[in-house]
Design a protein around this motif. Structure first.
Motif, short mmCIF file in Angstrom:
data_model
loop_
_atom_site.label_atom_id
_atom_site.label_comp_id
_atom_site.label_asym_id
_atom_site.label_seq_id
_atom_site.Cartn_x
_atom_site.Cartn_y
_atom_site.Cartn_z
N ARG A 1 12.60 -39.39 -47.07
CA ARG A 1 11.65 -38.40 -46.58
C ARG A 1 12.19 -37.48 -45.51
O ARG A 1 11.60 -36.44 -45.25
CB ARG A 1 10.37 -39.07 -46.13
CG ARG A 1 10.47 -39.92 -44.89
CD ARG A 1 9.06 -40.40 -44.57
NE ARG A 1 9.01 -41.19 -43.37
CZ ARG A 1 9.20 -42.50 -43.31
NH1 ARG A 1 9.46 -43.16 -44.40
NH2 ARG A 1 9.12 -43.13 -42.17
N ALA B 1 10.59 -43.20 -48.92
CA ALA B 1 10.07 -41.93 -49.41
C ALA B 1 8.74 -41.60 -48.75
O ALA B 1 8.11 -42.45 -48.13
CB ALA B 1 9.86 -42.03 -50.92
N LYS C 1 1.42 -52.68 -59.69
CA LYS C 1 1.43 -51.23 -59.60
C LYS C 1 2.83 -50.72 -59.91
O LYS C 1 3.83 -51.37 -59.62
CB LYS C 1 1.01 -50.78 -58.20
CG LYS C 1 -0.46 -51.02 -57.93
CD LYS C 1 -0.87 -50.46 -56.58
CE LYS C 1 -2.38 -50.58 -56.41
NZ LYS C 1 -2.82 -50.02 -55.12
N LEU C 2 2.89 -49.53 -60.50
CA LEU C 2 4.18 -48.92 -60.84
C LEU C 2 4.91 -48.51 -59.58
O LEU C 2 4.29 -48.07 -58.60
CB LEU C 2 3.96 -47.70 -61.73
CG LEU C 2 3.33 -48.01 -63.09
CD1 LEU C 2 2.77 -46.73 -63.70
CD2 LEU C 2 4.36 -48.63 -64.00
N ASP C 3 6.24 -48.60 -59.62
CA ASP C 3 7.07 -48.27 -58.47
C ASP C 3 7.84 -46.98 -58.79
O ASP C 3 8.57 -46.92 -59.78
CB ASP C 3 8.03 -49.44 -58.21
CG ASP C 3 8.81 -49.26 -56.93
OD1 ASP C 3 9.09 -48.10 -56.55
OD2 ASP C 3 9.16 -50.28 -56.31
N LEU D 1 8.43 -29.06 -35.35
CA LEU D 1 7.12 -29.39 -35.90
C LEU D 1 6.24 -28.17 -35.85
O LEU D 1 6.37 -27.31 -34.97
CB LEU D 1 6.48 -30.52 -35.10
CG LEU D 1 7.11 -31.87 -35.37
CD1 LEU D 1 6.45 -32.92 -34.49
CD2 LEU D 1 6.94 -32.23 -36.83
N GLU E 1 2.36 -47.67 -56.45
CA GLU E 1 2.58 -47.99 -55.05
C GLU E 1 2.81 -46.69 -54.31
O GLU E 1 3.81 -46.01 -54.55
CB GLU E 1 3.81 -48.90 -54.90
CG GLU E 1 3.58 -50.30 -55.42
CD GLU E 1 4.62 -51.28 -54.91
OE1 GLU E 1 5.01 -51.18 -53.73
OE2 GLU E 1 5.04 -52.14 -55.71
N PRO F 1 3.36 -44.58 -50.75
CA PRO F 1 3.84 -44.86 -49.39
C PRO F 1 2.70 -44.79 -48.40
O PRO F 1 1.79 -43.96 -48.53
CB PRO F 1 4.84 -43.74 -49.11
CG PRO F 1 5.15 -43.12 -50.42
CD PRO F 1 4.01 -43.40 -51.33
N LEU G 1 0.80 -43.92 -44.92
CA LEU G 1 0.85 -42.69 -44.12
C LEU G 1 2.01 -42.77 -43.16
O LEU G 1 2.41 -43.84 -42.71
CB LEU G 1 -0.45 -42.54 -43.35
CG LEU G 1 -1.62 -42.12 -44.22
CD1 LEU G 1 -2.89 -42.07 -43.40
CD2 LEU G 1 -1.34 -40.76 -44.84
N GLU G 2 2.56 -41.61 -42.84
CA GLU G 2 3.72 -41.60 -41.97
C GLU G 2 3.31 -41.79 -40.52
O GLU G 2 2.20 -41.47 -40.13
CB GLU G 2 4.47 -40.29 -42.14
CG GLU G 2 4.92 -40.16 -43.59
CD GLU G 2 5.73 -38.94 -43.84
OE1 GLU G 2 6.41 -38.48 -42.90
OE2 GLU G 2 5.70 -38.45 -44.97
N PRO G 3 4.22 -42.30 -39.74
CA PRO G 3 3.94 -42.52 -38.32
C PRO G 3 3.48 -41.22 -37.66
O PRO G 3 3.88 -40.13 -38.07
CB PRO G 3 5.28 -42.97 -37.74
CG PRO G 3 6.10 -43.41 -38.91
CD PRO G 3 5.58 -42.69 -40.10
N GLU H 1 4.34 -39.73 -34.98
CA GLU H 1 5.34 -38.84 -34.38
C GLU H 1 5.81 -37.77 -35.36
O GLU H 1 6.31 -36.74 -34.96
CB GLU H 1 6.54 -39.63 -33.86
CG GLU H 1 6.92 -40.83 -34.71
CD GLU H 1 8.36 -40.80 -35.21
OE1 GLU H 1 9.22 -40.25 -34.52
OE2 GLU H 1 8.60 -41.34 -36.31
N GLU H 2 5.68 -38.02 -36.63
CA GLU H 2 6.08 -36.99 -37.56
C GLU H 2 4.94 -36.01 -37.78
O GLU H 2 4.98 -35.18 -38.64
CB GLU H 2 6.51 -37.59 -38.88
CG GLU H 2 7.82 -38.35 -38.74
CD GLU H 2 8.18 -39.01 -40.04
OE1 GLU H 2 9.15 -38.59 -40.67
OE2 GLU H 2 7.46 -39.95 -40.43
#
Lengths: 449, 449, 449
Positions: A77, A208, A270-272, A444, C440, C442, C444-446, C448-449
């Motif tokens: 990511r 990711a 679940k699919l990966d 950001l 599957e 991911p 949620l991102e931390p 800080e991002e």
């Protein structure tokens, strides 16, 4: 060399490499006759057109290298700039080097002939260090990648010459010489660069996000679609059509199997996405060496089913085991996409070679198994050939993959030692799997967005 | 015209334009003989197949126009709908107009022949206003783009006719007639539309975010991969293979050089995505005009190195200088990707033309430098030709680029005046570089995501 | 079957299906002669090369199926894994099944011949359930899609055989047999699976976000670019060039028209990405059936204008009306992209067929309208043919679309009943239009991002 000054000297070396390439092109490379103007009184205008008949397949392979590999590696990511950018950089460097290195092995009158075939070969060669890069993704500097690719391509060219021209093995889609070589070379480098034991936990950026996973599907889908071109581009005549058909069917079967096995072995069924992005392509690798043989549709489908199964199980069980046991990281899982499927392909080639009958392959025996010509009384029809028997050819196929894997691992270990113990800049744990070390990354965005 | 009513009238004009195209197609355009059924007693079935032998290259160019240009321009973080959408709209409009305008210059019996060649030419022509749009990206309305393209294509067709058919210059990959023309036309328009001095600071939306930069790499990689098709599609015979080889090598060398120079001149020696997205392609432009000549591999690589260097330095130093001095915005930096590399290509064409010897080009002289036929006693072998000498041809090459740049700038200034001083709707500073003016943009997503 | 155990049994069924395919390939499929080695004393080496002359067009269609359809469906903001993943899975499954089903209808000596043509046909067939999937997007499980596609392909192959071989209609680009069939089949399934009345409001996830809309443009642009290959791949000789030209012009005209009509009918006259993503392609569907006829450039442009208009109006007015009146959801609006444009194409085919004169089509009549051979004294020149008149052929065209729509709707209703009233797992309202049910995703991102 952690200072910007260290970076600068690395890029200066790169510029020097490019200028050396320029000199080597000037000294050694000439257009092949097909790319030169015909004499004024020549009758064969238009024959050049035939010479570029493989151009569409070349373009498909270009997409695989520059788009397919690039985007397949965008799944991390925070490493999308590097995935697409370094692929572009590496491929652009390697294609030039591959024209030269493969050319040196086939010089005529001290000159290298440049034709469409040269750059097809160069694009195929570019896949090799890109596969290795997949194993190392996020843990090397671009200058480490540069050095690795230069040495790897030289070794690849030598090993390929050995396998195809000396051992005379069949490897139409390059699973042995390209995929197995690239995967085991990269894994050996990764093993040498493995972290000290106390750094073993996966980096928090080694994963990711939703968007990066979809970018990676751009890579997957283009690789899937154009894989028949990769496997068939060096095939001849009817073998070319078989290579297309077998690759297509093997990919389709591997894809269906990947979905099944992924769901069966994953958390909550679940699919990966990792499996879908990669194992669906294992069918293309596993059919590579044998794609122009008389597999039959069922042979191609069976190979695809096996490849999809092995690849998903590798991602699910083998890769985590290697990481925890050997501290061997394999960021993209190239062992599951390229390594093991290539072993399957080599094994399949030994099996099918052992079954070859001259009356099946007839006029194509010369192209596909040149060393078998002269066996069984065909010498009277076609001159030359070593008269190798079917079982002997099968043995050579196994010998070919064995030598290739050994050469790749030895070369990878050597490369890893150089990258680790000389004064190359190394990435620290917290510098890995992120673009910020080497790229200007936008700040950001303002809150309001 | 700031009201929705103003927008409505713009779109109504566009519909009228499309209907006028329909009428012109009806009145003037007919299928070429190759696209018509053969007579019942004709023997040459299948010859049509040969006529579409350039179809794969056409499709590559289609991808460059509709995917490559579109996504290359998605780098602005709030302008992705416009980048992809307006490219699609402009290209769809321009290809029709280009079939007509180029057709009017080559009519037979008052009719325009429609064949695969027509739409190859149309796709190449579509690149011209898309290049100009790159200079203006984010600062024009779609209706302004519409008007600009209609006039620009007409002028482009005239200038191309002048350069190729009257001056008889070589320009196989179109760097002079397409890239230089499109870039300097667009820059001239941008100059006329430049903001008043007090608005000079860069808009806060005139930049990328992480995701938009990766979308832009889709454009870069497809343009890179298919550029050899763009340059070679109009080449003949062996020249076609040389065009492929030279373009490929020049791109590769420009790419490596771009990475080096970008790192050396950028802040903290970090790579800049703008350079990677654009300057890597400068090798394709710089080799364009000469791609089918006998450059040798080293010639192509040298051109690539120069182009990559000039292009990155342009982005780093020249573009900011033009912005601060002339208030000339160039959103995508088309001057660095298309303008200067095209000048390099024109200069290279003069140098290589001055070195042409008939015994080198032999049967291809007629195709590549038709005006030189008849020189040096070849008249006895091939009829026709102006007997132009090599140095005279070199002079025509320079004259060709000079006239092209002048025509483009004059046309661009004129267009800019019309767009600025008539009652077209103009975008205000705070309306620029964002999709919301012309697109329904989804509301921000709920917090929970 | 809502438990993981239910999922498991679904995937096991899928594996069994793949193994049955393997057995059927083994029992019934053999390489066609063109893909087999020539005899040692044969003279015709290289003829195989001609046999794969359609390979570049095949690859274009591959991109349309695996990249185009996949990414066009990524517009939903939480359904990108499913859009790309399930397209890959469905297409990989369907191409194998289509080789078998279409093969069973054309067996020789009890065997199915496998050649490049088989997989071209299979790729075209793969479009059919993908179109239907578009109507259902986000509201079915992968196992429901699996069952739907298996039945749909069998019915499609039968209906296509009926239309082309029995009714002898022209349908070069497959608008009747592929697009109309797929759209109305999918709509009929969607009708059967429609929610109970109290769940009628649109799900909050049934929409795009900024990034997902740009991903969808990858699909749109590749479909646009390669549509001429889809329409022309089965055309012969000069008809192939006409198919390319007509499709290109129709797409261009539809695209311009889409922008106009979208702006005129949308809120605040802003452009709607849904229209741009989809209606721009309606020109390719609407010209499909007639793409190889003598439309003239103006005919193609006119069809494109009509298609673009009808398609946008459909999205703007008809789809919301169907949803509110019949509770018929059509997630991707396949009725507007495939359904209605296919009806336009069928109508156009009747009109153009009624105008056919033998002296216009001459040697191509046999290819395009085989049933008309023998009419008007041509029997003396070409044997065979039914001697059908132009107006009779026009009637058959209308009959063909009528039968196709009826078969598709009946098949879709039947499929919908099976999917609804047997014990397939069904998605609840709050499980729809999101990947999390089957993938599957991911975390949620931390922050800080």
């Amino acid at each position: 060399m952690h200072s910007p000054a260290g970076k600068v000297s690395g890029y200066v070396v790169l510029m020097i490499v490019q200028i050396i390439f320029l000199l080597l092109f000037w000294l050694f490379v000439r257009y092949e006759k097909s790319a030169l103007p015909a004499a004024l009184d020549a009758e064969d205008a238009g024959s050049a057109n035939e010479h570029v008949s493989k151009y569409p397949q070349f373009q498909d392979i270009q997409v695989m290298i520059f788009v397919g590999f690039a985007f397949l590696m965008t799944f991390l990511r925070k490493y999308g700039y590097s995935a697409t950018g370094f692929t572009l950089f590496m491929a652009a460097l390697v294609v030039q080097w591959a024209v030269l290195m493969k050319g040196f092995l086939h010089m005529e009158d001290g000159k290298i002939s440049l034709s469409l075939e040269s750059i097809i070969d160069a694009d195929i060669a570019a896949a090799v260090p890109l596969i290795s890069m997949g194993a190392l993704l996020g843990r090397t500097t671009p200058i480490q990648l540069l050095c690795m690719s230069l040495f790897e391509i030289a070794l690849f060219a030598a090993n390929e010459y050995l396998a195809l021209n000396v051992f005379s093995i069949c490897d139409c889609g390059g699973s042995i010489t390209v995929h197995a070589f690239g995967a085991y070379f990269g894994l050996a480098v990764a093993l040498m660069l493995r972290p000290a034991s106390d750094q073993n936990e996966a980096g928090k950026l080694e994963g990711a996000n939703y968007t990066s996973d979809i970018f990676a599907m751009i890579g997957t889908t283009f690789l899937w679609v154009y894989w028949p071109s990769f496997n068939s581009v060096l095939a001849e005549g009817a073998g070319s059509e078989r290579a297309i058909l077998n690759t297509f069917l093997s990919l389709a079967a591997a894809t269906v199997t990947t979905f099944v096995v992924s769901a069966l072995v994953s958390h909550e069924n679940k699919l990966d996405m990792v499996h879908v992005q990669n194992s669906t392509l294992a069918g293309g690798v596993a059919v590579g060496t044998v794609c122009n043989l008389l597999l039959g549709a069922h042979g191609a489908v069976l190979i695809g089913i096996i490849a999809g199964t092995v690849s998903v199980l590798g991602y699910r069980y083998l890769t985590p085991w290697l990481t925890s046991t050997l501290r061997l990281h394999d960021t993209c899982g190239v062992h599951n996409l390229h390594g093991m499927p290539a072993l399957i392909s080599a094994l399949a080639s030994a099996i099918y070679a052992s079954l070859v009958r001259i009356e099946d392959y007839q006029s194509e025996l010369q192209d596909i198994f040149p060393a078998m010509v002269g066996n069984n009384g065909t010498a009277s029809k076609i001159m030359g050939g070593l008269g190798r028997t079917a079982s002997s050819q099968a043995g050579y196929q196994l010998f070919g993959i064995g030598v290739t894997v050994c050469v790749a691992i030895a070369g990878g270990i050597l490369t890893g030692i150089v990258l680790k113990y000389t004064n190359f800049r190394k990435l620290q744990k917290d510098e890995q799997h992120q673009d910020e070390q080497y790229w200007e990354v936008p700040a950001l965005e303002p809150k309001e967005e």
